[in-house]
Design a protein around this motif. Structure first.
Motif, PDB file in Angstrom:
ATOM      1  N   ARG A 104       0.807  -0.841  -0.084  1.00  0.00           N
ATOM      2  CA  ARG A 104       0.155   0.141  -0.255  1.00  0.00           C
ATOM      3  C   ARG A 104       1.147   1.505  -0.120  1.00  0.00           C
ATOM      4  NH1 ARG A 104      -1.633   3.064   3.759  1.00  0.00           N
ATOM      5  NH2 ARG A 104      -3.245   4.761   3.368  1.00  0.00           N
ATOM      6  N   LEU A 105       2.090   1.466   1.032  1.00  0.00           N
ATOM      7  CA  LEU A 105       2.588   2.426   0.745  1.00  0.00           C
ATOM      8  C   LEU A 105       3.638   2.644  -0.377  1.00  0.00           C
ATOM      9  CD1 LEU A 105       3.886   2.447   4.249  1.00  0.00           C
ATOM     10  CD2 LEU A 105       1.393   3.888   3.204  1.00  0.00           C
ATOM     11  N   GLN A 106       3.799   1.634  -0.793  1.00  0.00           N
ATOM     12  CA  GLN A 106       4.593   1.649  -2.176  1.00  0.00           C
ATOM     13  C   GLN A 106       3.733   2.860  -3.197  1.00  0.00           C
ATOM     14  OE1 GLN A 106       7.836   1.704  -3.192  1.00  0.00           O
ATOM     15  NE2 GLN A 106       8.885   0.628  -4.425  1.00  0.00           N
ATOM     16  N   SER A 107       2.540   1.745  -3.567  1.00  0.00           N
ATOM     17  CA  SER A 107       1.571   3.062  -3.662  1.00  0.00           C
ATOM     18  C   SER A 107       1.851   3.914  -4.124  1.00  0.00           C
ATOM     19  CB  SER A 107       0.366   1.714  -3.834  1.00  0.00           C
ATOM     20  OG  SER A 107      -0.519   2.235  -2.856  1.00  0.00           O
ATOM     21  N   VAL A 108       1.565   4.313  -2.364  1.00  0.00           N
ATOM     22  CA  VAL A 108       1.103   5.629  -2.262  1.00  0.00           C
ATOM     23  C   VAL A 108       2.678   6.323  -3.213  1.00  0.00           C
ATOM     24  CG1 VAL A 108       1.805   8.212  -0.236  1.00  0.00           C
ATOM     25  CG2 VAL A 108       0.055   5.884  -0.259  1.00  0.00           C
ATOM     26  N   ARG A 109       4.065   5.682  -2.631  1.00  0.00           N
ATOM     27  CA  ARG A 109       5.048   6.204  -3.205  1.00  0.00           C
ATOM     28  C   ARG A 109       5.268   6.550  -5.039  1.00  0.00           C
ATOM     29  NH1 ARG A 109       7.308   3.001   0.707  1.00  0.00           N
ATOM     30  NH2 ARG A 109       7.442   1.832  -0.234  1.00  0.00           N
ATOM     31  N   SER A 110       4.549   5.239  -4.791  1.00  0.00           N
ATOM     32  CA  SER A 110       4.954   5.590  -6.709  1.00  0.00           C
ATOM     33  C   SER A 110       3.638   4.650  -7.662  1.00  0.00           C
ATOM     34  CB  SER A 110       5.859   3.744  -6.963  1.00  0.00           C
ATOM     35  OG  SER A 110       6.949   4.096  -6.154  1.00  0.00           O
ATOM     36  N   LEU A 111       2.744   4.955  -7.343  1.00  0.00           N
ATOM     37  CA  LEU A 111       1.567   5.053  -7.905  1.00  0.00           C
ATOM     38  C   LEU A 111       0.480   5.820  -8.072  1.00  0.00           C
ATOM     39  CD1 LEU A 111       0.074   1.269  -7.852  1.00  0.00           C
ATOM     40  CD2 LEU A 111       2.206   2.362  -9.277  1.00  0.00           C
ATOM     41  N   LYS A 112       1.484   7.238  -8.226  1.00  0.00           N
ATOM     42  CA  LYS A 112       1.287   8.759  -7.480  1.00  0.00           C
ATOM     43  C   LYS A 112      -0.455   9.463  -8.420  1.00  0.00           C
ATOM     44  CE  LYS A 112       4.929  10.750  -5.533  1.00  0.00           C
ATOM     45  NZ  LYS A 112       6.273  11.486  -5.365  1.00  0.00           N
ATOM     46  N   ARG A 113      -0.035   9.057  -9.873  1.00  0.00           N
ATOM     47  CA  ARG A 113      -1.058   9.010 -10.643  1.00  0.00           C
ATOM     48  C   ARG A 113      -2.091   8.593 -10.864  1.00  0.00           C
ATOM     49  NH1 ARG A 113       3.651   9.914 -15.688  1.00  0.00           N
ATOM     50  NH2 ARG A 113       4.231   8.289 -13.710  1.00  0.00           N
ATOM     51  N   THR A 114      -1.938   6.901 -10.406  1.00  0.00           N
ATOM     52  CA  THR A 114      -2.934   6.312 -10.504  1.00  0.00           C
ATOM     53  C   THR A 114      -3.908   6.340  -9.278  1.00  0.00           C
ATOM     54  OG1 THR A 114      -1.549   4.591 -11.561  1.00  0.00           O
ATOM     55  CG2 THR A 114      -3.758   3.914 -10.595  1.00  0.00           C
ATOM     56  N   ARG A 115      -3.045   5.883  -8.406  1.00  0.00           N
ATOM     57  CA  ARG A 115      -4.185   6.527  -6.972  1.00  0.00           C
ATOM     58  C   ARG A 115      -4.660   7.722  -6.745  1.00  0.00           C
ATOM     59  NH1 ARG A 115      -2.648   4.516  -2.034  1.00  0.00           N
ATOM     60  NH2 ARG A 115      -3.242   6.352  -0.873  1.00  0.00           N
ATOM     61  N   ALA A 116      -4.763   8.908  -7.635  1.00  0.00           N
ATOM     62  CA  ALA A 116      -5.542   9.672  -7.806  1.00  0.00           C
ATOM     63  C   ALA A 116      -6.558  10.276  -8.233  1.00  0.00           C
ATOM     64  CB  ALA A 116      -3.986  11.125  -8.138  1.00  0.00           C
ATOM     65  N   TYR A 117      -6.052   9.394  -9.273  1.00  0.00           N
ATOM     66  CA  TYR A 117      -7.675   8.294 -10.280  1.00  0.00           C
ATOM     67  C   TYR A 117      -8.244   7.889  -9.235  1.00  0.00           C
ATOM     68  CZ  TYR A 117      -9.554   9.155 -14.414  1.00  0.00           C
ATOM     69  OH  TYR A 117     -11.263   9.188 -15.947  1.00  0.00           O
ATOM     70  N   LEU A 118      -7.917   6.815  -9.275  1.00  0.00           N
ATOM     71  CA  LEU A 118      -8.800   6.079  -7.787  1.00  0.00           C
ATOM     72  C   LEU A 118      -9.839   7.134  -6.624  1.00  0.00           C
ATOM     73  CD1 LEU A 118      -6.931   2.997  -8.071  1.00  0.00           C
ATOM     74  CD2 LEU A 118      -8.417   3.267  -8.746  1.00  0.00           C
ATOM     75  N   HIS A 119      -9.022   7.555  -6.153  1.00  0.00           N
ATOM     76  CA  HIS A 119      -9.281   8.359  -5.157  1.00  0.00           C
ATOM     77  C   HIS A 119     -10.480   9.900  -5.540  1.00  0.00           C
ATOM     78  CE1 HIS A 119      -7.368   6.295  -1.307  1.00  0.00           C
ATOM     79  NE2 HIS A 119      -6.604   5.752  -3.004  1.00  0.00           N
ATOM     80  N   GLU A 120      -9.447  10.165  -6.181  1.00  0.00           N
ATOM     81  CA  GLU A 120     -10.307  11.849  -6.873  1.00  0.00           C
ATOM     82  C   GLU A 120     -11.770  12.068  -7.706  1.00  0.00           C
ATOM     83  OE1 GLU A 120      -7.241  14.361  -7.458  1.00  0.00           O
ATOM     84  OE2 GLU A 120      -5.820  13.959  -6.283  1.00  0.00           O
ATOM     85  N   VAL A 121     -11.061  10.504  -9.080  1.00  0.00           N
ATOM     86  CA  VAL A 121     -12.059  10.483  -9.647  1.00  0.00           C
ATOM     87  C   VAL A 121     -13.117   9.753  -9.519  1.00  0.00           C
ATOM     88  CG1 VAL A 121     -12.484  10.316 -12.619  1.00  0.00           C
ATOM     89  CG2 VAL A 121     -10.308  11.807 -11.223  1.00  0.00           C
ATOM     90  N   LEU A 122     -12.323   8.450  -9.077  1.00  0.00           N
ATOM     91  CA  LEU A 122     -13.223   7.807  -8.547  1.00  0.00           C
ATOM     92  C   LEU A 122     -13.842   6.750  -7.833  1.00  0.00           C
ATOM     93  CD1 LEU A 122     -11.431   4.671 -11.275  1.00  0.00           C
ATOM     94  CD2 LEU A 122     -13.698   5.930 -12.143  1.00  0.00           C
ATOM     95  N   GLU A 123     -12.770   7.898  -6.442  1.00  0.00           N
ATOM     96  CA  GLU A 123     -14.020   7.344  -5.220  1.00  0.00           C
ATOM     97  C   GLU A 123     -13.901   5.877  -4.487  1.00  0.00           C
ATOM     98  OE1 GLU A 123     -17.712   9.396  -4.758  1.00  0.00           O
ATOM     99  OE2 GLU A 123     -17.044  11.038  -5.137  1.00  0.00           O
ATOM    100  N   ALA A 124     -12.162   5.689  -4.989  1.00  0.00           N
ATOM    101  CA  ALA A 124     -12.353   4.275  -4.243  1.00  0.00           C
ATOM    102  C   ALA A 124     -12.420   4.002  -2.707  1.00  0.00           C
ATOM    103  CB  ALA A 124     -10.507   3.342  -5.079  1.00  0.00           C
ATOM    104  N   PHE A 125     -12.257   3.197  -2.731  1.00  0.00           N
ATOM    105  CA  PHE A 125     -12.607   2.370  -1.289  1.00  0.00           C
ATOM    106  C   PHE A 125     -11.201   1.716  -1.161  1.00  0.00           C
ATOM    107  CE2 PHE A 125     -17.120   2.169  -2.321  1.00  0.00           C
ATOM    108  CZ  PHE A 125     -17.531   2.611  -0.923  1.00  0.00           C
ATOM    109  N   GLU A 126     -10.177   2.455  -0.481  1.00  0.00           N
ATOM    110  CA  GLU A 126      -8.923   1.429  -0.376  1.00  0.00           C
ATOM    111  C   GLU A 126      -8.781   0.735   1.342  1.00  0.00           C
ATOM    112  OE1 GLU A 126      -3.912   2.342  -0.638  1.00  0.00           O
ATOM    113  OE2 GLU A 126      -5.823   4.498   0.113  1.00  0.00           O
ATOM    114  N   LEU A 127      -8.078  -0.613   0.680  1.00  0.00           N
ATOM    115  CA  LEU A 127      -8.015  -1.487   2.587  1.00  0.00           C
ATOM    116  C   LEU A 127      -6.935  -0.342   2.901  1.00  0.00           C
ATOM    117  CD1 LEU A 127     -10.648  -4.766   1.245  1.00  0.00           C
ATOM    118  CD2 LEU A 127     -11.113  -2.138   2.143  1.00  0.00           C
ATOM    119  N   THR A 128      -6.986   0.022   4.333  1.00  0.00           N
ATOM    120  CA  THR A 128      -5.401   0.385   4.950  1.00  0.00           C
ATOM    121  C   THR A 128      -5.504  -0.863   5.681  1.00  0.00           C
ATOM    122  OG1 THR A 128      -6.874   1.704   6.754  1.00  0.00           O
ATOM    123  CG2 THR A 128      -6.375   3.074   4.402  1.00  0.00           C
TER     124      THR A 128
END
Length: 611
Positions: free
Chosen positions: A183-207
């Motif tokens: 999960r934290l690697q996605s924060v570091r390395s998948l910044k654009r994908t995460r931004a789209y998932l959270h800001e556009v698609l309102e994804a549920f992220e299992l933290t």
């Protein structure tokens, strides 16, 4: 003891459940995961937003719908422009049922073409020639077609399924997996994908999503079968037995009329040192395509991550996207998993960012996710290498990324399910829970709150996961559990020496049947030791007294070979009883050290071949 581990442990006294700390949720959850620094000083400066550029020049051929066309611009810019003649192609074939999961063969060669040609085969190899009929170019292409037999079967089954008045919704499913991304690697390395998932698609992220096994196989098995590996059953004695008879989740959807896709790259979750599938596991399946490419050494470049001018991971996503577009008006289940780009390579995760973003964004912008559950996930964090040898790396390995995207209308229509999904983003979850959620998506009726998971282990995310849930409740072995506090123990402590000796003997017992090929291991160094304790809140909740029993996590270096191993050992000091609790992790690279037992997946990480 490792200095970097000792340093980090001194400050691991608070807890994290999301990128923004939620104190209210922290107070009620029994499981508390130590807070980790997303950008710890050892890695911050090496992470960026980087696109991997394949070294090969532009391809001479490209796909255009169901046509294969010659890119004459690329030809004219090449060093063979004056001698280029024409191209032919051959289909890549695998019978529906064949007793070899790696089997493929080439069909008859086509007539020569100079501009373009209609294609009616799913997978092809194309070759181009100069005027002396010498091969000057080789490439591979994949196409997706409607299959009349699949359509007939699915239409009949789905008519019966949708005719059941108890079934209220019929969502498509896309499982989009990438290997070794925490999960934290996605924060570091998948910044654009995460931004789209959270800001556009309102994804549920299992933290608090916790893996349940060492590598890809047990975690994907849990997600797609709802079982531990030994419950399938599977062990090394089954390595020549295919997985055809098992009722994977995509088969359950297929039985109800959903078109099914199962696609991976060269690696193959159920293929590496295993028998894979002897029959097609799904309606659309492409292992023989990747096996054909694998054998054509000349087409690979950029550290074998690219096939000609295309990233292999991109080819996996491209095929999945073609399948979704083809089936957009029909029910479908798609499973996609890419391994080679990110497997055991910490800094390669950033190369997956743009391909994942493009796949997700294009489907969303084309309205192809309006009736679809999209799951963007990984199997585990990085398992091997320098970062894994830190405290943060050890914890991240156990906490892979997991995002779920439901259509907006679904969340509005079912507010209780949406509420529970949001609550569960900050509750302890596992692949078993994803499996149960998928079963509820397939059988979406009024019994979701009454339905029990296999052995009551997995809990559908449509239900609220109890805040009292522990690793034991969730089926997570102590070795993989992250709901713990680590107290450093001196490596010269007699108990640690005693347990380290037990660990080395356990390793040699595992190797006893291959001792003629593998070296006998001995202890060279105890690198780190900690006492693994349930947090005080758990002890208070359960009102247990402290007992002379404990779990210890120990990291050792063995000789010969310099292997680094990590294990969690249960110890009862009253009776000097010791027991391994879970797998033994190999946390440094071993390359071809175990080539003498290359068919034994279970033992290769322990073995150093005799010279």
């Amino acid at each position: 003891m490792d200095k970097n581990i000792a340093g980090t442990l001194k400050i691991r006294l608070t807890y994290i459940f999301s990128q923004r700390h939620d104190k209210a949720e922290d107070c009620i959850n029994v499981c508390k995961i130590p807070k980790l620094d997303v950008y710890n000083p050892g890695i911050r400066y090496k992470i960026g937003e980087i696109e991997l550029k394949c070294k090969n020049k532009a391809s001479f051929t490209f796909e255009n719908g169901h046509r294969l066309e010659i890119n004459w611009t690329a030809v004219r810019l090449s060093n063979v422009s004056s001698t280029f003649s024409s191209c032919t192609y051959q289909p890549i074939i695998r019978p529906v049922s064949v007793p070899n999961h790696n089997f493929f063969q080439y069909g008859p060669e086509s007539a020569q073409f100079y501009l373009s040609v209609n294609i009616s085969d799913e997978f092809i190899r194309v070759k181009c020639f100069d005027k002396t009929n010498t091969v000057i170019y080789t490439n591979f292409h994949q196409f997706v077609f409607q299959k009349p037999d699949v359509e007939r079967r699915c239409n009949k089954a789905f008519k019966e399924h949708s005719g059941n008045p108890a079934i209220k919704e019929k969502l498509n499913v896309i499982l989009l997996g990438t290997d070794s991304i925490s999960r934290l690697q996605s924060v570091r390395s998948l910044k654009r994908t995460r931004a789209y998932l959270h800001e556009v698609l309102e994804a549920f992220e299992l933290t608090m999503y916790n893996k349940i096994g060492d590598n890809t196989f047990p975690n994907i098995a849990a997600l797609t079968l709802g079982k531990f590996v030994e419950e399938i059953p599977y062990n090394e004695s089954y390595r020549h037995v295919p997985f055809d008879k098992h009722n994977f989740i995509w088969k359950q959807f297929s039985a109800k009329g959903y078109r099914s896709l199962y696609i991976e790259d060269r690696s193959g979750t159920f293929d590496y040192m295993m028998a894979g599938f002897h029959s097609y596991p799904s309606d659309y399946y492409n292992r023989h395509f990747f096996m054909a490419m694998k054998e054509e050494k000349s087409v690979w470049n950029t550290d074998d991550l690219c096939m000609m001018d295309r990233l292999e991971t991109g080819m996996v996503l491209d095929y999945a996207a073609k399948f979704v577009r083809l089936q957009q008006n029909s029910p479908y289940f798609a499973f996609s998993f890419a391994t080679t780009l990110t497997h055991d390579e910490f800094y390669h995760a950033q190369y997956a960012d743009l391909p994942l973003l493009n796949f997700i964004r294009e489907l969303h912008e084309d309205q192809l996710l309006n009736n679809t559950l999209l799951i963007v996930f990984s199997d585990h964090g990085i398992r091997i290498g320098n970062y894994r040898n830190t405290y943060e790396g050890m914890m991240e390995e156990r906490l892979p990324m997991m995002h779920l995207v439901f259509p907006k209308w679904f969340k509005e229509k079912y507010p209780l399910y949406s509420k529970n999904l949001k609550l569960n983003t900050k509750r302890l979850t596992t692949p078993f829970d994803i499996y149960e959620t998928l079963r509820d998506v397939l059988n979406f009726d009024d019994k979701i709150f009454q339905r029990k998971g296999y052995k009551n282990r997995g809990i559908s995310l449509f239900r609220e996961i109890p805040k009292e849930r522990t690793c034991k409740d969730a089926g997570i072995a102590p070795h993989w559990c992250t709901c713990v506090e680590h107290t450093v123990v001196n490596t010269s402590d007699n108990t640690i020496i005693f347990l380290s000796d037990f660990l080395v003997r356990s390793l040699n017992r595992k190797l006893s049947n291959v001792q003629d090929k593998c070296e006998v291991l001995a202890l060279e160094e105890i690198r780190h030791a900690s006492k693994v304790q349930i947090s005080e809140s758990v002890l208070e909740t359960r009102k247990r007294k402290v007992k002379p029993q404990a779990h210890y996590q120990i990291k050792i270096k063995t000789k010969p070979g310099g292997a680094l191993f990590e294990a969690t050992i249960f110890y009862d000091e009253r009776f000097h009883f010791r027991r391994l609790d879970g797998d033994i992790s190999r946390i440094n690279k071993y390359g071809n050290q175990a080539s003498c037992i290359s068919e034994n997946h279970e033992l290769e990480k322990y073995c150093l071949c005799r010279k």
